[in-house]
Design a protein around this motif. Structure first.
Motif, mmCIF file in Angstrom:
data_model
loop_
_atom_site.group_PDB
_atom_site.id
_atom_site.type_symbol
_atom_site.label_atom_id
_atom_site.label_comp_id
_atom_site.label_asym_id
_atom_site.label_seq_id
_atom_site.Cartn_x
_atom_site.Cartn_y
_atom_site.Cartn_z
ATOM 1 N N PHE A 288 -20.621 35.503 14.660
ATOM 2 C CA PHE A 288 -20.164 35.593 16.068
ATOM 3 C C PHE A 288 -20.197 36.893 16.504
ATOM 4 O O PHE A 288 -19.477 37.883 16.072
ATOM 5 N N GLY A 289 -21.227 37.147 17.172
ATOM 6 C CA GLY A 289 -21.499 38.432 17.725
ATOM 7 C C GLY A 289 -20.171 39.088 18.712
ATOM 8 O O GLY A 289 -20.305 40.412 19.028
ATOM 9 N N GLU A 290 -19.868 38.178 19.382
ATOM 10 C CA GLU A 290 -18.892 38.511 20.290
ATOM 11 C C GLU A 290 -17.889 37.462 20.562
ATOM 12 O O GLU A 290 -18.528 36.388 20.992
ATOM 13 N N THR A 291 -16.838 37.635 20.447
ATOM 14 C CA THR A 291 -15.666 36.417 20.879
ATOM 15 C C THR A 291 -14.310 36.817 20.940
ATOM 16 O O THR A 291 -13.870 38.089 20.569
ATOM 17 N N ASN A 292 -13.756 35.935 21.447
ATOM 18 C CA ASN A 292 -12.141 36.001 21.768
ATOM 19 C C ASN A 292 -11.509 34.809 22.394
ATOM 20 O O ASN A 292 -12.224 33.904 22.434
ATOM 21 N N SER A 293 -10.240 34.940 22.575
ATOM 22 C CA SER A 293 -9.426 33.857 23.249
ATOM 23 C C SER A 293 -10.067 33.142 24.411
ATOM 24 O O SER A 293 -10.421 31.801 24.539
ATOM 25 N N VAL A 294 -9.905 33.956 25.575
ATOM 26 C CA VAL A 294 -10.503 33.479 26.777
ATOM 27 C C VAL A 294 -11.148 34.522 27.235
ATOM 28 O O VAL A 294 -11.365 35.863 27.290
ATOM 29 N N SER A 295 -12.517 34.192 28.151
ATOM 30 C CA SER A 295 -13.552 35.082 28.592
ATOM 31 C C SER A 295 -12.871 35.784 29.660
ATOM 32 O O SER A 295 -11.925 35.506 30.308
ATOM 33 N N GLY A 296 -13.680 36.746 29.940
ATOM 34 C CA GLY A 296 -13.482 37.565 31.127
ATOM 35 C C GLY A 296 -12.210 38.727 30.775
ATOM 36 O O GLY A 296 -11.509 39.177 31.568
ATOM 37 N N GLY A 297 -11.982 39.088 29.550
ATOM 38 C CA GLY A 297 -10.873 40.009 29.073
ATOM 39 C C GLY A 297 -9.721 39.227 28.777
ATOM 40 O O GLY A 297 -8.717 40.047 28.337
ATOM 41 N N GLY A 298 -9.504 38.033 28.747
ATOM 42 C CA GLY A 298 -8.408 37.251 28.334
ATOM 43 C C GLY A 298 -7.705 36.636 29.705
ATOM 44 O O GLY A 298 -7.811 36.991 30.708
ATOM 45 N N ALA A 299 -6.838 35.933 29.118
ATOM 46 C CA ALA A 299 -6.003 35.412 30.100
ATOM 47 C C ALA A 299 -4.343 35.959 29.884
ATOM 48 O O ALA A 299 -4.065 35.831 28.876
#
Length: 486
Positions: A288-299
């Motif tokens: 996973f080269g880039e991942t996190n919870s919610v796209s666009g910097g998060g919610a």
């Protein structure tokens, strides 16, 4: 990819939420790697890393005090600096300028914005080269100026001593709507992108004189339309020789409750089974080269919470169990990043979940899941270099928002060989707890200080007796427990 598990469940999984206690789930800890009906994933020395947005990378390493300590905390567990990736949307807005003495040059109307145009110089790569862990550098393909990208790649190879790979473009499936020049006059499809990737991989790889140097793929839209399996079918042996591994991006999104659900996490990770298998079939890793919870910097209502921290923990472990070699959690604009582990709130609750996952896998050779991935309850085991069980983490993903009865799930582990075991608890007041709102989590009674990321508090272990090779542990809703078997 088929995954095997062996779970003895002593009671029905149809547990009534109104009952504060539920009868134990029983999991057998394998005595040795390779035994029983389990799948064992080999572990990278540091399976969890950080992705830094391209333009923000210098700021994280020169202006944000916590960065070095937060990474050092993981290194203290594993003995290895965590891997980092430098890239993101702004890598395809960035052009190399050999004459600038600045790390990056750009202007924005508001400090919370990401630049639409930027340049970077040799000093950018020199800074990346100072990091002691492995580094992936993302470079521009969208602007279709390959000579400029090759010039940057040559500096990366010469300056970044721990360079693991170079990315050529970030999330190319969005380039048509972004107006990237490489898509002009072209019917931009997965096949078109694959042809472009293959051509650039050969040209850049040959220009820097290195095979096994490209991190290929880097899409965000889910496979199979955009994915490693379809890309690999277009590659010949020459292209494959330049590819080090394949990467995909992933932002599951949703509410806190849906995000942290163990079964939902398992389903989400299964999306990538075919791609992982395709990469492994030709001897390449998948990340996973880039991942996190919610796209666009998060919610704001989701990403900074303890529930998102538990998602971070379980998600990283399930990805690793599925043969994902490394997972890079993305960090965006400094001061405008809801999902960042540090930087916006100084410390974010997700860092605690990542830390617990690192603590489970530190120094281990293999990981397996003891559960099926079909319920709210997870159990993972790691094994040392001798193949002996090292640690187990237990996770209760039942949702607790802070009011009413907080239920408790009992987990019984069998196959234990010592007379007692110790455990550290990862907990917070509720799934919605946030550091910036005065409700930080704790792991083994300790916390990470705002601003410095230094660990504070007294390390607290819970001790459990083992009788007949088994011990029972209570884990509250929205909580995890790391059990040390050695």
């Amino acid at each position: 990819m088929t995954k095997h598990f062996k779970t003895a469940i002593t009671t029905s999984l149809c547990l009534l939420a109104a009952h504060p206690f539920s009868s134990a789930l029983t999991f057998t800890v394998p005595s040795q790697v390779g035994t029983g009906d389990y799948f064992y994933a080999p572990l990278d020395p540091a399976p969890i890393g950080i992705s830094f947005e391209f333009f923000a990378f210098p700021s994280y390493f020169t202006n944000v005090t916590a960065t070095q300590q937060c990474l050092a905390n993981w290194k203290a567990l594993t003995g290895v600096w965590p891997p980092i990736r430098i890239g993101g949307t702004t890598q395809d807005r960035a052009q190399y300028d050999s004459n600038t003495s600045a790390y990056v040059v750009y202007s924005v109307a508001d400090a919370k914005d990401a630049p639409s145009v930027l340049t970077f110089g040799p000093k950018f790569m020199t800074l990346a080269g100072m990091y002691e862990g492995s580094v992936v550098i993302g470079l521009n393909r969208g602007k279709n100026e390959i000579e400029n990208t090759i010039a940057a790649a040559k500096v990366a190879v010469s300056e970044v001593k721990n360079l693991l790979a170079i990315e050529l473009g970030n999330e190319p499936e969005y380039w048509v709507k972004d107006g990237q020049p490489i898509t002009s006059g072209v019917d931009w499809t997965p096949a078109t992108d694959a042809a472009s990737q293959n051509n650039w991989n050969i040209q850049v790889g040959s220009a820097v004189g290195k095979t096994n140097i490209i991190q290929a793929g880097n899409w965000n839209e889910a496979p199979p339309k955009w994915g490693a399996a379809q890309l690999i079918t277009t590659e010949n042996a020459t292209v494959e020789s330049y590819v080090r591994h394949y990467a995909h991006h992933n932002y599951p999104g949703g509410s806190i409750q849906s995000l942290m659900s163990h079964s939902a996490i398992a389903r989400n990770i299964h999306t990538f089974d075919t791609d992982i298998a395709a990469a492994r079939a030709i001897g390449k890793q998948y990340v996973f080269g880039e991942t996190n919870s919610v796209s666009g910097g998060g919610a704001a209502g989701v990403s900074p919470t303890f529930g998102a921290g538990l998602w971070t923990m379980d998600y990283a472990l399930r990805a690793t169990y599925s043969n994902m070699s490394r997972t890079y959690f993305h960090h965006g604009t400094v001061g405008n990043c809801q999902y960042c582990f540090w930087g916006r709130y100084s410390m974010g609750a997700p860092y605690y979940g990542a830390y617990a996952a690192v603590a489970l896998m530190a120094g281990a050779s293999h990981l397996t899941a003891l559960d099926s991935g079909s319920t709210n309850y997870a159990a993972y085991a790691t094994f040392d270099s001798r193949g002996l069980p090292l640690r187990v983490i237990l996770y209760n993903s039942d949702y607790f928002a802070g009011s009413g009865t907080r239920t408790t799930q009992s987990f019984t582990l069998t196959g234990l060989t010592s007379s007692t075991v110790r455990a550290k608890r990862l907990t917070a007041a509720s799934a919605t707890s946030r550091v910036d709102q005065g409700s930080p989590p704790s792991f083994g009674g300790q916390q990470f200080d705002n601003g410095s990321c230094a660990m504070s508090g007294t390390e607290t272990f819970e001790t459990k007796p083992v009788s007949g090779g088994q011990a029972t542990f209570s884990v509250k809703a929205t909580e995890a427990l790391l059990v040390y078997l050695q």
